[in-house]
Scaffold this active site. Structure first.
Site, PDB file in Angstrom:
ATOM      1  N   ARG A  47      -7.337   5.699  -2.978  1.00 55.64           N
ATOM      2  CA  ARG A  47      -6.074   6.452  -3.040  1.00 55.64           C
ATOM      3  C   ARG A  47      -6.329   7.961  -3.168  1.00 55.64           C
ATOM      4  NH1 ARG A  47      -1.612   7.003  -7.435  1.00 55.64           N
ATOM      5  NH2 ARG A  47       0.190   7.485  -6.127  1.00 55.64           N
TER       6      ARG A  47
ATOM      7  N   HIS B 177      -4.848  10.882  -0.815  1.00 57.42           N
ATOM      8  CA  HIS B 177      -4.013  11.991  -1.287  1.00 57.42           C
ATOM      9  C   HIS B 177      -4.665  13.347  -1.015  1.00 57.42           C
ATOM     10  CE1 HIS B 177      -0.736  10.051  -3.947  1.00 57.42           C
ATOM     11  NE2 HIS B 177      -1.177   9.172  -3.070  1.00 57.42           N
TER      12      HIS B 177
ATOM     13  N   TRP C  45       0.469  -5.635  -5.036  1.00 61.02           N
ATOM     14  CA  TRP C  45       1.008  -6.101  -3.761  1.00 61.02           C
ATOM     15  C   TRP C  45       0.405  -7.468  -3.390  1.00 61.02           C
ATOM     16  CZ3 TRP C  45      -0.467  -1.042  -4.726  1.00 61.02           C
ATOM     17  CH2 TRP C  45       0.468  -0.045  -4.498  1.00 61.02           C
TER      18      TRP C  45
HETATM   19  C1  HEM Z   1       4.295   5.912   2.698  1.00 61.21           C
HETATM   20  C2  HEM Z   1       3.061   6.065   2.229  1.00 61.21           C
HETATM   21  C3  HEM Z   1       2.641   5.677   0.858  1.00 61.21           C
HETATM   22  C4  HEM Z   1       3.365   5.669  -0.300  1.00 61.21           C
HETATM   23  C5  HEM Z   1       4.812   6.083  -0.505  1.00 61.21           C
HETATM   24  C6  HEM Z   1       2.489   5.179  -1.341  1.00 61.21           C
HETATM   25  C7  HEM Z   1       2.861   5.030  -2.666  1.00 61.21           C
HETATM   26  C8  HEM Z   1       2.051   4.499  -3.649  1.00 61.21           C
HETATM   27  C9  HEM Z   1       2.445   4.295  -5.030  1.00 61.21           C
HETATM   28  C10 HEM Z   1       3.806   4.633  -5.616  1.00 61.21           C
HETATM   29  C11 HEM Z   1       1.394   3.744  -5.663  1.00 61.21           C
HETATM   30  C12 HEM Z   1       1.307   3.342  -7.142  1.00 61.21           C
HETATM   31  C13 HEM Z   1       0.500   4.348  -7.936  1.00 61.21           C
HETATM   32  C14 HEM Z   1       0.374   3.951  -9.389  1.00 61.21           C
HETATM   33  O1  HEM Z   1       1.407   3.744 -10.022  1.00 61.21           O
HETATM   34  O2  HEM Z   1      -0.767   3.854  -9.896  1.00 61.21           O
HETATM   35  C15 HEM Z   1       0.327   3.596  -4.719  1.00 61.21           C
HETATM   36  C16 HEM Z   1      -0.899   3.051  -5.005  1.00 61.21           C
HETATM   37  C17 HEM Z   1      -1.915   2.932  -4.102  1.00 61.21           C
HETATM   38  N1  HEM Z   1      -1.926   3.430  -2.817  1.00 61.21           N
HETATM   39 FE1  HEM Z   1      -0.313   4.130  -1.783  1.00 61.21          FE
HETATM   40  N2  HEM Z   1       1.267   4.911  -0.804  1.00 61.21           N
HETATM   41  C18 HEM Z   1       1.308   5.207   0.524  1.00 61.21           C
HETATM   42  C19 HEM Z   1       0.273   5.109   1.427  1.00 61.21           C
HETATM   43  C20 HEM Z   1      -1.018   4.758   1.097  1.00 61.21           C
HETATM   44  C21 HEM Z   1      -2.143   4.843   1.993  1.00 61.21           C
HETATM   45  C22 HEM Z   1      -2.071   5.379   3.413  1.00 61.21           C
HETATM   46  C23 HEM Z   1      -3.231   4.394   1.302  1.00 61.21           C
HETATM   47  C24 HEM Z   1      -4.671   4.269   1.735  1.00 61.21           C
HETATM   48  C25 HEM Z   1      -5.074   4.215   2.960  1.00 61.21           C
HETATM   49  C26 HEM Z   1      -2.785   4.015  -0.019  1.00 61.21           C
HETATM   50  C27 HEM Z   1      -3.568   3.472  -0.992  1.00 61.21           C
HETATM   51  C28 HEM Z   1      -3.136   3.130  -2.261  1.00 61.21           C
HETATM   52  C29 HEM Z   1      -3.955   2.400  -3.224  1.00 61.21           C
HETATM   53  C30 HEM Z   1      -5.353   1.841  -2.993  1.00 61.21           C
HETATM   54  C31 HEM Z   1      -3.181   2.282  -4.380  1.00 61.21           C
HETATM   55  C32 HEM Z   1      -3.573   1.586  -5.691  1.00 61.21           C
HETATM   56  C33 HEM Z   1      -4.223   2.565  -6.628  1.00 61.21           C
HETATM   57  C34 HEM Z   1      -4.594   1.963  -7.984  1.00 61.21           C
HETATM   58  O3  HEM Z   1      -4.693   0.743  -8.119  1.00 61.21           O
HETATM   59  O4  HEM Z   1      -4.822   2.761  -8.911  1.00 61.21           O
HETATM   60  N3  HEM Z   1      -1.436   4.276  -0.113  1.00 61.21           N
HETATM   61  N4  HEM Z   1       0.749   4.062  -3.502  1.00 61.21           N
END
Ligand code: HEM
Length: 435
Positions: free
Chosen positions: A35, A39, A179
Site C-alpha cells: 500500500r 500511495h 476483503w
Molecule cells: C480506488 C482506489 C483505492 C482506494 C479508495 C483504496 C482504499 C483503501 C482503504 C480505505 C484501505 C484501508 C486502510 C486501513 O484502514 O488500514 C486500503 C487498504 C489497502 N489497500 Fe487500497 N485503495 C485503493 C487502491 C489500492 C491499490 C491500487 C492497491 C495496490 C495495488 C491497494 C492496496 C491496499 C492494501 C494492500 C491495503 C491493506 C493495507 C493493510 O493491511 O495495512 N489499494 N485501501
C-alpha cells in the site's frame, strides 16, 4: 537532493534484508508495504508530470499529513536498518522495491522493478493532498483518478486486486475488516469474493461499507463495489475471478507501471530486455513540468487458545470495541508462542493509543514483558515514534531501563530512529525498573 552513493546494489542481500524487515516474528507487514508503494506512486498526474514515487516526498508536509496516508510512515521505520545497510539505494527506490517484492513474498507474481529514483531534500516537490482516490466514492471517481495517472479500465481493475491482501482498520481509515479470508496470501480471492458472493450494506455506526451476506466477516468499500457495478470494470473483475494467471500477469504489469510513474527513465522496468511491455504505454508527461529530482503468524503455538490469539489480533488491528468484547474469553496475558509477544506489544508496535489505554489501565497487562528480540512494548513504541503510546506506557509504570537483545534501552532505540518527541519523553521520565 540527497547525495547518492555510487556503488552496485547487491540484489540478493537487499531482497533478503527487505524480506526480514517485512516478515519477522513481530509482524507480517507485506500488505502495508504494498500500500505504501501505491500511495507513494499514485499521486502522479500525467497532465503535468507532477507526483509519483520519485523524491520519496511522502516524508514531507503536506503529503505526510494527507488523511489517505495515515499510519503509513511506519514502513519507513521498518526499512530503516535496510536503508542504513544500503546507502546506495534511495528511500524512494526502497519503498517501491519493497512493494514489488512484498507482492512476491505473499505468493503473487514477480513485479518488474528498476532503480534510479532520488530522494528530495524537502517537500517543495510534494503534490497537493487529495490525489489518492476516496474510498467512499463510485466508478466515475475511480475512473477520473486512474485515468489521471494514465491507466486504462483493465489496468485499474487489476490494480484494485491489491485488496486481496491486508485489511481496513477503523483507526486508520474508519473502515473495518478484510476483503478476503486468506488475507496474507496474494491470489485472486478478492475478485472471486467480489463477483460471486452476495453483498449488503453493513449496519453499523461507521462509514458506508458492504459485508458479505453469508457470514458478515468480509467487507468491500464503495470503490470496490464499483468494480462489480460498472459494466466495463465488471468485465475485467469477472475475468480475473475466473483466471488467476491472467490477474497475476496484468497486476504485475500495471503495478510495475504504477511504481515507475513520474520517475527518471532508468526506473522504467519495461526498458529491460525480456520484460513484457505494459498493457497500455506509459503516459508521456510534458518534459518541462517533469519533476527533476526529487506471513507467518498468529499461531498461538502449543498453548494455543483461539480466544487469546484473537484477543492479540484485535489489539494488533486497533479494534478496541471488539477487543473489549473478546476480553472475558481470553487469557489476556498469554504470549504468542512464536514470538513471546503480548497484546500490548502488538498494539504498541502499530501505535494504537486507545487499545494501549485499555490494556494498561483496565486489563493491567505487564508492560515490561520482553519478546524474542528482547523488546518491551516501550521499545516498539519508541522505534516507531508513537509518542502518545510512550506516554501511556510510562504512566503505567513501564521500565525505561530494560535492554533488548541488541543491548539498547527504549531511549537508545528512539535516538537511533531519530524519534525526537519520544527521546524527550524518555529523557524526562523517572528512571525505574520493575525487574
Ligand atoms: C480506488 C482506489 C483505492 C482506494 C479508495 C483504496 C482504499 C483503501 C482503504 C480505505 C484501505 C484501508 C486502510 C486501513 O484502514 O488500514 C486500503 C487498504 C489497502 N489497500 Fe487500497 N485503495 C485503493 C487502491 C489500492 C491499490 C491500487 C492497491 C495496490 C495495488 C491497494 C492496496 C491496499 C492494501 C494492500 C491495503 C491493506 C493495507 C493493510 O493491511 O495495512 N489499494 N485501501
Amino acid at each position: 537532493m540527497q547525495p547518492q552513493v555510487d556503488k552496485p546494489v547487491n540484489m540478493e542481500a537487499l531482497k533478503s534484508e527487505v524480506r526480514a524487515a517485512l516478515i519477522n516474528r513481530k509482524s507480517f507487514s507485506c500488505p502495508i508495504a504494498l500500500r505504501v508503494a501505491w500511495h507513494a506512486s499514485g499521486t502522479f498526474d500525467k497532465h503535468d508530470g507532477t507526483g509519483g514515487s520519485d523524491g520519496a516526498t511522502m516524508r514531507f508536509e503536506p503529503e505526510i499529513s494527507d488523511d489517505a496516508n495515515k499510519g503509513l510512515s511506519i514502513v519507513r521505520d521498518m526499512l530503516h536498518e535496510v536503508k542504513k545497510a544500503h546507502p546506495e539505494v534511495s528511500e524512494a527506490d526502497l519503498w517501491t522495491y519493497a512493494g514489488a517484492v512484498a507482492t512476491e513474498f505473499m505468493g503473487g507474481p514477480v513485479v518488474p522493478h528498476a532503480f534510479g529514483r532520488t530522494d528530495a531534500d524537502d517537500g517543495s516537490s510534494c503534490p497537493e493532498n487529495g490525489r489518492i482516490p476516496d474510498a467512499s466514492k463510485g466508478a466515475d471517481h475511480v475512473r477520473e483518478f486512474f485515468t489521471r495517472m494514465g491507466f486504462s479500465d483493465r489496468e485499474t481493475v487489476a490494480l484494485m486486486g491489491g485488496h486481496t491482501v491486508g485489511r481496513a482498520h477503523i483507526v486508520r481509515s474508519g473502515f473495518d475488516g478484510p476483503w478476503t479470508r486468506k488475507n496474507l496470501s496474494f491470489d485472486n480471492e478478492y475478485f472471486r469474493n467480489l463477483m460471486f458472493e452476495e453483498w449488503q450494506v453493513k449496519e453499523w455506526d461507521g462509514p458506508l461499507q458492504y459485508e458479505d451476506v453469508a457470514t458478515g466477516e468480509l467487507m468491500m468499500l464503495p470503490t470496490d463495489m464499483a468494480m462489480r457495478t460498472d459494466a466495463e470494470y465488471a468485465k475485467w473483475a469477472r475475468a480475473y475471478a475466473n483466471d488467476q494467471d491472467l490477474f497475476f500477469a496484468d497486476f504485475a504489469k500495471a503495478y510495475a507501471k504504477l511504481l515507475a510513474l513520474g520517475c527518471p527513465e532508468a526506473c522504467n522496468p519495461f526498458n529491460v530486455p525480456g520484460v513484457e511491455p505494459p498493457i497500455t504505454p506509459f503516459p508521456v508527461a510534458p518534459a518541462a513540468a517533469a519533476p527533476s529530482g526529487k506471513c507467518p503468524f498468529s499461531g498461538a503455538g502449543a498453548s494455543s487458545d483461539a480466544s487469546s490469539a484473537k484477543f492479540r489480533e484485535l489489539a494488533m488491528h486497533g479494534s478496541v470495541g471488539p477487543l473489549k468484547k473478546a476480553t472475558p474469553a481470553a487469557d489476556v496475558h498469554q504470549l504468542e508462542a512464536s514470538s513471546s509477544r503480548s497484546a500490548l506489544h502488538k498494539a504498541a508496535f502499530w501505535g494504537h493509543v486507545q487499545v494501549i489505554d485499555y490494556l494498561c489501565n483496565e486489563v493491567g497487562i505487564n508492560p515490561d514483558v520482553q519478546d524474542v528480540y528482547g523488546d518491551t512494548a516501550l521499545h516498539d513504541a519508541a522505534r516507531f515514534g508513537h509518542a502518545d503510546v510512550v506516554k501511556l506506557l510510562l504512566a503505567a509504570g513501564a521500565s525505561t531501563s530494560v535492554t533488548n537483545a541488541a543491548g539498547l534501552t527504549p531511549l537508545q532505540v528512539a535516538v537511533e530512529y531519530s524519534k525526537h518527541d519520544v527521546v524527550a519523553l524518555l529523557k524526562a521520565a523517572p528512571s525505574h525498573s520493575r525487574l
